[in-house]
Write a protein that holds these residues in place. Sequence first.
Motif, PDB file in Angstrom:
ATOM      1  N   LEU A  30       0.894  -1.195   0.052  1.00 50.98           N
ATOM      2  CA  LEU A  30      -0.034   0.039   0.210  1.00 50.98           C
ATOM      3  C   LEU A  30       1.153   1.185  -0.051  1.00 50.98           C
ATOM      4  O   LEU A  30       0.629   2.107  -0.903  1.00 50.98           O
ATOM      5  CB  LEU A  30      -0.849  -0.121   1.336  1.00 50.98           C
ATOM      6  CG  LEU A  30      -2.200   1.054   1.332  1.00 50.98           C
ATOM      7  CD1 LEU A  30      -2.701   0.984   0.144  1.00 50.98           C
ATOM      8  CD2 LEU A  30      -2.723   1.035   2.587  1.00 50.98           C
ATOM      9  N   TRP A  31       1.868   1.212   0.794  1.00 50.98           N
ATOM     10  CA  TRP A  31       2.736   2.515   0.718  1.00 50.98           C
ATOM     11  C   TRP A  31       3.692   2.584  -0.428  1.00 50.98           C
ATOM     12  O   TRP A  31       4.139   3.710  -0.978  1.00 50.98           O
ATOM     13  CB  TRP A  31       3.685   2.246   2.190  1.00 50.98           C
ATOM     14  CG  TRP A  31       2.895   2.260   3.339  1.00 50.98           C
ATOM     15  CD1 TRP A  31       3.229   1.139   4.317  1.00 50.98           C
ATOM     16  CD2 TRP A  31       1.632   2.749   4.054  1.00 50.98           C
ATOM     17  NE1 TRP A  31       2.306   1.325   5.201  1.00 50.98           N
ATOM     18  CE2 TRP A  31       1.379   2.168   5.072  1.00 50.98           C
ATOM     19  CE3 TRP A  31       0.890   3.756   3.259  1.00 50.98           C
ATOM     20  CZ2 TRP A  31       0.337   2.370   5.717  1.00 50.98           C
ATOM     21  CZ3 TRP A  31      -0.200   4.200   4.036  1.00 50.98           C
ATOM     22  CH2 TRP A  31      -0.687   3.371   5.386  1.00 50.98           C
ATOM     23  N   GLY A  32       3.925   1.340  -1.106  1.00 54.68           N
ATOM     24  CA  GLY A  32       4.440   1.528  -2.325  1.00 54.68           C
ATOM     25  C   GLY A  32       3.718   2.128  -3.491  1.00 54.68           C
ATOM     26  O   GLY A  32       4.145   2.879  -4.255  1.00 54.68           O
ATOM     27  N   LEU A  33       2.409   1.943  -3.184  1.00 55.92           N
ATOM     28  CA  LEU A  33       1.556   2.328  -4.382  1.00 55.92           C
ATOM     29  C   LEU A  33       1.145   3.811  -4.136  1.00 55.92           C
ATOM     30  O   LEU A  33       1.111   4.663  -5.058  1.00 55.92           O
ATOM     31  CB  LEU A  33       0.194   1.778  -4.042  1.00 55.92           C
ATOM     32  CG  LEU A  33      -1.303   2.410  -5.062  1.00 55.92           C
ATOM     33  CD1 LEU A  33      -0.825   2.132  -6.668  1.00 55.92           C
ATOM     34  CD2 LEU A  33      -2.369   1.682  -4.513  1.00 55.92           C
ATOM     35  N   LEU A  34       1.354   4.385  -2.868  1.00 59.30           N
ATOM     36  CA  LEU A  34       1.167   5.622  -2.285  1.00 59.30           C
ATOM     37  C   LEU A  34       2.689   6.331  -2.905  1.00 59.30           C
ATOM     38  O   LEU A  34       2.622   7.441  -3.394  1.00 59.30           O
ATOM     39  CB  LEU A  34       1.161   5.787  -0.941  1.00 59.30           C
ATOM     40  CG  LEU A  34       1.019   7.345  -0.274  1.00 59.30           C
ATOM     41  CD1 LEU A  34      -0.163   7.904  -0.872  1.00 59.30           C
ATOM     42  CD2 LEU A  34       0.851   7.453   0.995  1.00 59.30           C
ATOM     43  N   SER A  35       3.520   5.796  -2.820  1.00 59.54           N
ATOM     44  CA  SER A  35       5.125   6.121  -3.256  1.00 59.54           C
ATOM     45  C   SER A  35       4.806   6.757  -4.820  1.00 59.54           C
ATOM     46  O   SER A  35       5.431   7.478  -5.331  1.00 59.54           O
ATOM     47  CB  SER A  35       6.287   5.166  -2.960  1.00 59.54           C
ATOM     48  OG  SER A  35       7.258   5.961  -3.542  1.00 59.54           O
ATOM     49  N   PHE A  36       4.152   5.641  -5.540  1.00 65.67           N
ATOM     50  CA  PHE A  36       3.988   5.773  -6.951  1.00 65.67           C
ATOM     51  C   PHE A  36       3.372   6.878  -7.419  1.00 65.67           C
ATOM     52  O   PHE A  36       3.695   7.805  -8.238  1.00 65.67           O
ATOM     53  CB  PHE A  36       3.591   4.343  -7.521  1.00 65.67           C
ATOM     54  CG  PHE A  36       2.959   4.421  -8.914  1.00 65.67           C
ATOM     55  CD1 PHE A  36       4.182   4.586  -9.899  1.00 65.67           C
ATOM     56  CD2 PHE A  36       1.867   5.036  -9.109  1.00 65.67           C
ATOM     57  CE1 PHE A  36       3.672   4.636 -11.358  1.00 65.67           C
ATOM     58  CE2 PHE A  36       1.427   4.959 -10.588  1.00 65.67           C
ATOM     59  CZ  PHE A  36       2.408   4.732 -11.567  1.00 65.67           C
ATOM     60  N   ILE A  37       2.108   7.160  -6.688  1.00 68.24           N
ATOM     61  CA  ILE A  37       1.317   8.469  -6.895  1.00 68.24           C
ATOM     62  C   ILE A  37       2.180   9.854  -6.547  1.00 68.24           C
ATOM     63  O   ILE A  37       2.022  10.565  -7.236  1.00 68.24           O
ATOM     64  CB  ILE A  37      -0.143   8.424  -6.095  1.00 68.24           C
ATOM     65  CG1 ILE A  37      -0.859   7.125  -6.531  1.00 68.24           C
ATOM     66  CG2 ILE A  37      -0.834   9.467  -6.221  1.00 68.24           C
ATOM     67  CD1 ILE A  37      -1.817   6.786  -5.685  1.00 68.24           C
ATOM     68  N   THR A  38       2.672   9.477  -5.248  1.00 68.20           N
ATOM     69  CA  THR A  38       3.397  11.030  -5.229  1.00 68.20           C
ATOM     70  C   THR A  38       4.515  11.310  -6.034  1.00 68.20           C
ATOM     71  O   THR A  38       5.098  12.224  -5.891  1.00 68.20           O
ATOM     72  CB  THR A  38       3.768  10.962  -3.513  1.00 68.20           C
ATOM     73  OG1 THR A  38       4.633   9.881  -3.190  1.00 68.20           O
ATOM     74  CG2 THR A  38       2.635  11.054  -2.797  1.00 68.20           C
ATOM     75  N   ASN A  39       5.217  10.552  -6.580  1.00 62.68           N
ATOM     76  CA  ASN A  39       6.197  10.541  -7.605  1.00 62.68           C
ATOM     77  C   ASN A  39       5.903  11.633  -8.640  1.00 62.68           C
ATOM     78  O   ASN A  39       6.797  12.238  -9.099  1.00 62.68           O
ATOM     79  CB  ASN A  39       6.627   9.155  -8.362  1.00 62.68           C
ATOM     80  CG  ASN A  39       7.941   9.533  -9.089  1.00 62.68           C
ATOM     81  OD1 ASN A  39       9.083   9.635  -8.473  1.00 62.68           O
ATOM     82  ND2 ASN A  39       7.525   9.346 -10.346  1.00 62.68           N
ATOM     83  N   TYR A  40       4.741  11.721  -8.853  1.00 63.03           N
ATOM     84  CA  TYR A  40       4.140  12.603 -10.105  1.00 63.03           C
ATOM     85  C   TYR A  40       4.179  14.192  -9.405  1.00 63.03           C
ATOM     86  O   TYR A  40       4.170  15.170 -10.088  1.00 63.03           O
ATOM     87  CB  TYR A  40       2.747  12.647 -10.438  1.00 63.03           C
ATOM     88  CG  TYR A  40       2.579  11.294 -11.119  1.00 63.03           C
ATOM     89  CD1 TYR A  40       2.901  11.303 -12.666  1.00 63.03           C
ATOM     90  CD2 TYR A  40       2.137  10.129 -10.603  1.00 63.03           C
ATOM     91  CE1 TYR A  40       2.738  10.232 -13.168  1.00 63.03           C
ATOM     92  CE2 TYR A  40       1.952   9.065 -11.203  1.00 63.03           C
ATOM     93  CZ  TYR A  40       2.272   9.004 -12.791  1.00 63.03           C
ATOM     94  OH  TYR A  40       2.151   7.878 -13.429  1.00 63.03           O
ATOM     95  N   ILE A  41       4.591  14.345  -8.003  1.00 66.65           N
ATOM     96  CA  ILE A  41       4.727  15.693  -7.365  1.00 66.65           C
ATOM     97  C   ILE A  41       6.250  15.983  -7.421  1.00 66.65           C
ATOM     98  O   ILE A  41       6.996  15.325  -6.753  1.00 66.65           O
ATOM     99  CB  ILE A  41       4.317  15.706  -6.092  1.00 66.65           C
ATOM    100  CG1 ILE A  41       2.829  15.597  -5.983  1.00 66.65           C
ATOM    101  CG2 ILE A  41       4.477  17.016  -5.307  1.00 66.65           C
ATOM    102  CD1 ILE A  41       2.230  15.296  -4.477  1.00 66.65           C
ATOM    103  N   PRO A  42       6.537  16.852  -8.379  1.00 62.70           N
ATOM    104  CA  PRO A  42       8.126  17.257  -8.393  1.00 62.70           C
ATOM    105  C   PRO A  42       8.910  17.474  -7.065  1.00 62.70           C
ATOM    106  O   PRO A  42       8.412  17.988  -6.066  1.00 62.70           O
ATOM    107  CB  PRO A  42       8.080  18.244  -9.393  1.00 62.70           C
ATOM    108  CG  PRO A  42       6.929  18.516  -9.894  1.00 62.70           C
ATOM    109  CD  PRO A  42       5.889  17.927  -8.852  1.00 62.70           C
ATOM    110  N   ASN A  43      10.074  16.751  -7.082  1.00 60.41           N
ATOM    111  CA  ASN A  43      11.440  17.180  -6.033  1.00 60.41           C
ATOM    112  C   ASN A  43      10.735  16.737  -4.594  1.00 60.41           C
ATOM    113  O   ASN A  43      11.817  16.184  -3.847  1.00 60.41           O
ATOM    114  CB  ASN A  43      11.330  18.532  -5.955  1.00 60.41           C
ATOM    115  CG  ASN A  43      11.928  19.086  -7.287  1.00 60.41           C
ATOM    116  OD1 ASN A  43      11.104  19.882  -8.197  1.00 60.41           O
ATOM    117  ND2 ASN A  43      13.041  19.006  -7.672  1.00 60.41           N
ATOM    118  N   ILE A  44       9.387  17.202  -4.047  1.00 65.19           N
ATOM    119  CA  ILE A  44       9.245  16.723  -2.627  1.00 65.19           C
ATOM    120  C   ILE A  44       8.163  15.627  -2.549  1.00 65.19           C
ATOM    121  O   ILE A  44       7.900  15.638  -1.373  1.00 65.19           O
ATOM    122  CB  ILE A  44       8.782  18.025  -2.000  1.00 65.19           C
ATOM    123  CG1 ILE A  44       7.616  18.641  -2.532  1.00 65.19           C
ATOM    124  CG2 ILE A  44      10.056  18.897  -1.877  1.00 65.19           C
ATOM    125  CD1 ILE A  44       7.084  19.988  -1.751  1.00 65.19           C
TER     126      ILE A  44
END
Length: 367
Positions: A232-246
């Motif tokens: 689940l946290w890996g999926l969240l990490s994938f989604i937040t990857n679209y937010i640049p830099n931070i």
Amino acid sequence: MRISSTGAPTGFLARPIVILLGLASIVVAAAGIRAFRDTLGPTFLALVLVVTVHPLQVRLRRRGAPGWVGIIAVMATIYTILVGLVVALVASTARLITLLPDYGVQSDNLRNQAAQWLEGLGVQPEQASAMVSRLDLSELSGALQHLLSGLASAGSNLVFLVTLVFFLTIDGDSFSRRLDVAAGSRPLQVGALREFSLNTRRYVAVSSLFGLIVAAFDVFALHLLEIPLPLLWGLLSFITNYIPNIGFVVGLIPPALLGLLEGGVARMLWVVAVYSAINMIAQSFIQPKVVGNVVGLSATLTFLSLVFWAFVLGPLGALLAVPMTLLAKALLIDADPGAQWLRPFLGDTAAEAARGDASTPAPPGRE
């Protein structure tokens, strides 16, 4: 053009006044977008989704499929993406809410240790107890429940987004032909819009590739550290990857918190260190460089666009920072013949190379 007695041209505004008027216009436009961000945010998201998936519609058309088949395929793809995003966000928040009550004893022990540490630094016991009392898990659960209710109340925006995607997809079936017609009289403007579409798809492709790689490493690391729900946290990490830099900071919070509750400060530090090593190297160093080379934006401009669009459009602006900057660049820079000189300063390596080739003197005898 008239020349004054001082030799300066008259009938034109002075350059400082033009700059001030331009800055004032940007402020007014940003304030207007911010005032209507509940409507404009989903509109921009729908535009980016349709632009990204539009090649599927074109490919089906070239293979002889009826137009309605391409429209249904594009809408089904976009709706699947939207449902996946919503389900991932809701599931992450809800699962964290259900997990936190199981760590009541660990939370009390951590607060007692924090109070003792503060007292060892010379803080009065009453002040130390007041400071650590703010770290109650019930308050965090309340904040997460408020966030979850906010996601649930966004249903009206979701309905608007779904409806807008439907109409944009229908118009997209003939939009390419309309661009071909307009290109005869406005080639630079049409070329800017096509470049925006191409760069947006490139950005989404690069971010998705890096997101998958980072998410796979995150899941493996969280599994080794025995953090609950690593997938689940890996999926969240994938989604937040679209937010640049931070973006990785947002995805780091839930596993770091669970690491603190599971194994104390040492486990949390391990989670932070592993996430920083994986995500910061990929998202903060490698990915911005690749994205900048692919879409023509410098790393500094990418970060500033994140700050600006997050302020103007809220959390959705952080997710759409790069595509929105590409749209602004296409409309204000790429479509204006007098503003082409600004493209190399924005990080457009193709324009910089073209300018360098144009400025290189021709070899003797080949002029």
